[in-house]
Write a protein that holds these residues in place. Structure first.
Motif, PDB file in Angstrom:
ATOM      1  N   ARG A  67      26.908  33.797  80.469  1.00  0.00           N
ATOM      2  CA  ARG A  67      27.268  34.527  79.241  1.00  0.00           C
ATOM      3  C   ARG A  67      28.695  34.199  78.827  1.00  0.00           C
ATOM      4  NH1 ARG A  67      27.114  40.046  77.948  1.00  0.00           N
ATOM      5  NH2 ARG A  67      28.667  40.258  79.546  1.00  0.00           N
ATOM      6  N   THR A  68      29.574  34.114  79.808  1.00  0.00           N
ATOM      7  CA  THR A  68      30.971  33.809  79.524  1.00  0.00           C
ATOM      8  C   THR A  68      31.105  32.389  78.991  1.00  0.00           C
ATOM      9  OG1 THR A  68      31.595  35.296  81.326  1.00  0.00           O
ATOM     10  CG2 THR A  68      33.296  33.832  80.490  1.00  0.00           C
ATOM     11  N   ARG A  69      30.434  31.456  79.628  1.00  0.00           N
ATOM     12  CA  ARG A  69      30.455  30.058  79.178  1.00  0.00           C
ATOM     13  C   ARG A  69      29.927  29.964  77.749  1.00  0.00           C
ATOM     14  NH1 ARG A  69      30.503  24.907  81.191  1.00  0.00           N
ATOM     15  NH2 ARG A  69      30.767  25.632  83.322  1.00  0.00           N
ATOM     16  N   ALA A  70      28.800  30.621  77.474  1.00  0.00           N
ATOM     17  CA  ALA A  70      28.206  30.596  76.136  1.00  0.00           C
ATOM     18  C   ALA A  70      29.154  31.205  75.107  1.00  0.00           C
ATOM     19  CB  ALA A  70      26.867  31.328  76.147  1.00  0.00           C
ATOM     20  N   LEU A  71      29.825  32.278  75.481  1.00  0.00           N
ATOM     21  CA  LEU A  71      30.763  32.929  74.569  1.00  0.00           C
ATOM     22  C   LEU A  71      31.910  31.985  74.206  1.00  0.00           C
ATOM     23  CD1 LEU A  71      31.825  35.372  73.007  1.00  0.00           C
ATOM     24  CD2 LEU A  71      32.885  36.161  75.143  1.00  0.00           C
ATOM     25  N   LEU A  72      32.485  31.331  75.201  1.00  0.00           N
ATOM     26  CA  LEU A  72      33.587  30.404  74.937  1.00  0.00           C
ATOM     27  C   LEU A  72      33.128  29.260  74.034  1.00  0.00           C
ATOM     28  CD1 LEU A  72      35.327  30.197  78.436  1.00  0.00           C
ATOM     29  CD2 LEU A  72      36.022  31.541  76.435  1.00  0.00           C
ATOM     30  N   LEU A  73      31.943  28.747  74.300  1.00  0.00           N
ATOM     31  CA  LEU A  73      31.407  27.670  73.461  1.00  0.00           C
ATOM     32  C   LEU A  73      31.135  28.168  72.041  1.00  0.00           C
ATOM     33  CD1 LEU A  73      29.018  25.966  76.030  1.00  0.00           C
ATOM     34  CD2 LEU A  73      31.147  25.011  75.103  1.00  0.00           C
ATOM     35  N   ASP A  74      30.591  29.374  71.914  1.00  0.00           N
ATOM     36  CA  ASP A  74      30.327  29.949  70.590  1.00  0.00           C
ATOM     37  C   ASP A  74      31.616  30.171  69.806  1.00  0.00           C
ATOM     38  OD1 ASP A  74      27.613  29.956  71.080  1.00  0.00           O
ATOM     39  OD2 ASP A  74      27.509  32.106  71.534  1.00  0.00           O
ATOM     40  N   LEU A  75      32.707  30.438  70.510  1.00  0.00           N
ATOM     41  CA  LEU A  75      34.006  30.626  69.858  1.00  0.00           C
ATOM     42  C   LEU A  75      34.625  29.301  69.421  1.00  0.00           C
ATOM     43  CD1 LEU A  75      35.501  33.432  72.094  1.00  0.00           C
ATOM     44  CD2 LEU A  75      35.021  33.597  69.636  1.00  0.00           C
ATOM     45  N   TYR A 132      37.218  30.714  84.586  1.00  0.00           N
ATOM     46  CA  TYR A 132      37.527  31.248  85.911  1.00  0.00           C
ATOM     47  C   TYR A 132      38.371  32.517  85.808  1.00  0.00           C
ATOM     48  CZ  TYR A 132      38.713  31.396  90.842  1.00  0.00           C
ATOM     49  OH  TYR A 132      38.859  31.801  92.148  1.00  0.00           O
ATOM     50  N   ALA A 133      39.323  32.552  84.880  1.00  0.00           N
ATOM     51  CA  ALA A 133      40.160  33.740  84.705  1.00  0.00           C
ATOM     52  C   ALA A 133      39.309  34.950  84.326  1.00  0.00           C
ATOM     53  CB  ALA A 133      41.226  33.480  83.638  1.00  0.00           C
ATOM     54  N   LEU A 134      38.350  34.750  83.433  1.00  0.00           N
ATOM     55  CA  LEU A 134      37.477  35.863  83.045  1.00  0.00           C
ATOM     56  C   LEU A 134      36.594  36.303  84.205  1.00  0.00           C
ATOM     57  CD1 LEU A 134      36.640  34.712  79.429  1.00  0.00           C
ATOM     58  CD2 LEU A 134      37.782  36.857  80.073  1.00  0.00           C
ATOM     59  N   LEU A 182      38.178  39.225  75.226  1.00  0.00           N
ATOM     60  CA  LEU A 182      36.933  38.685  75.773  1.00  0.00           C
ATOM     61  C   LEU A 182      36.428  39.515  76.945  1.00  0.00           C
ATOM     62  CD1 LEU A 182      37.496  34.825  75.595  1.00  0.00           C
ATOM     63  CD2 LEU A 182      36.590  36.378  73.867  1.00  0.00           C
ATOM     64  N   TYR A 183      37.340  39.959  77.799  1.00  0.00           N
ATOM     65  CA  TYR A 183      36.962  40.808  78.936  1.00  0.00           C
ATOM     66  C   TYR A 183      36.270  42.076  78.445  1.00  0.00           C
ATOM     67  CZ  TYR A 183      37.441  44.378  82.500  1.00  0.00           C
ATOM     68  OH  TYR A 183      37.182  45.409  83.372  1.00  0.00           O
ATOM     69  N   ASN A 184      36.879  42.749  77.485  1.00  0.00           N
ATOM     70  CA  ASN A 184      36.296  43.993  76.985  1.00  0.00           C
ATOM     71  C   ASN A 184      34.967  43.759  76.289  1.00  0.00           C
ATOM     72  OD1 ASN A 184      38.057  46.333  77.614  1.00  0.00           O
ATOM     73  ND2 ASN A 184      39.582  44.970  76.728  1.00  0.00           N
ATOM     74  N   TYR A 185      34.843  42.668  75.574  1.00  0.00           N
ATOM     75  CA  TYR A 185      33.567  42.339  74.941  1.00  0.00           C
ATOM     76  C   TYR A 185      32.495  42.106  76.000  1.00  0.00           C
ATOM     77  CZ  TYR A 185      29.996  39.765  72.397  1.00  0.00           C
ATOM     78  OH  TYR A 185      28.799  39.356  71.869  1.00  0.00           O
ATOM     79  N   LEU A 186      32.812  41.329  77.019  1.00  0.00           N
ATOM     80  CA  LEU A 186      31.831  41.022  78.068  1.00  0.00           C
ATOM     81  C   LEU A 186      31.428  42.274  78.842  1.00  0.00           C
ATOM     82  CD1 LEU A 186      33.352  37.661  79.288  1.00  0.00           C
ATOM     83  CD2 LEU A 186      31.108  37.951  78.216  1.00  0.00           C
ATOM     84  N   THR A 187      32.369  43.154  79.127  1.00  0.00           N
ATOM     85  CA  THR A 187      32.013  44.377  79.860  1.00  0.00           C
ATOM     86  C   THR A 187      31.238  45.341  78.970  1.00  0.00           C
ATOM     87  OG1 THR A 187      34.190  45.358  79.413  1.00  0.00           O
ATOM     88  CG2 THR A 187      33.902  44.235  81.512  1.00  0.00           C
TER      89      THR A 187
END
Length: 111
Positions: free
Chosen positions: A3-11, A25-27, A100-105
């Motif tokens: 999900r994190t990888r997809a989010l970064l790519l979508d951005l 990795y930081a996320l 991004l952290y808050n969105y993912l959580t």
């Protein structure tokens, strides 16, 4: 992590830049321990640097490049939707990670 990888790519952050991998990795670390958000430069960047065999200053620079890539060439509309309001200025690294952290959580929570 997908999900994190997809989010970064979508951005619009391409996986061909080092900052993409540092952000990923930081996320991951932040999602495991949110205390990293309180000390991005002193703790988070250091642990990312150790993982990738580089310096925390390089981590900071590469993440800043990734944020700039999103801001200037990426999907700013998605970033605004994630924050819930229109950003007037490019977010700083810590802000970007926090957004991004808050969105993912928030998105990962059951209804």
């Amino acid at each position: 992590m997908d999900r994190t990888r997809a989010l970064l790519l979508d951005l619009g952050i391409r996986s061909t830049i080092r900052g993409f991998h540092f952000l990923l990795y930081a996320l991951k670390l932040c999602l495991q321990n949110e205390d990293y958000l309180l000390s991005v430069y002193k703790d988070l960047y250091v642990d990312v640097a150790i993982r990738f065999g580089t310096t925390r200053d390089n981590v900071e620079h590469c993440i800043r490049t990734a944020v700039s890539s999103c801001w200037y060439k990426g999907n700013r509309n998605l970033l605004n939707r994630i924050t819930g309001y229109e950003l007037k200025h490019k977010p700083a690294n810590g802000e970007f990670i926090d957004i991004l952290y808050n969105y993912l959580t928030r998105e990962g929570r059951p209804a």
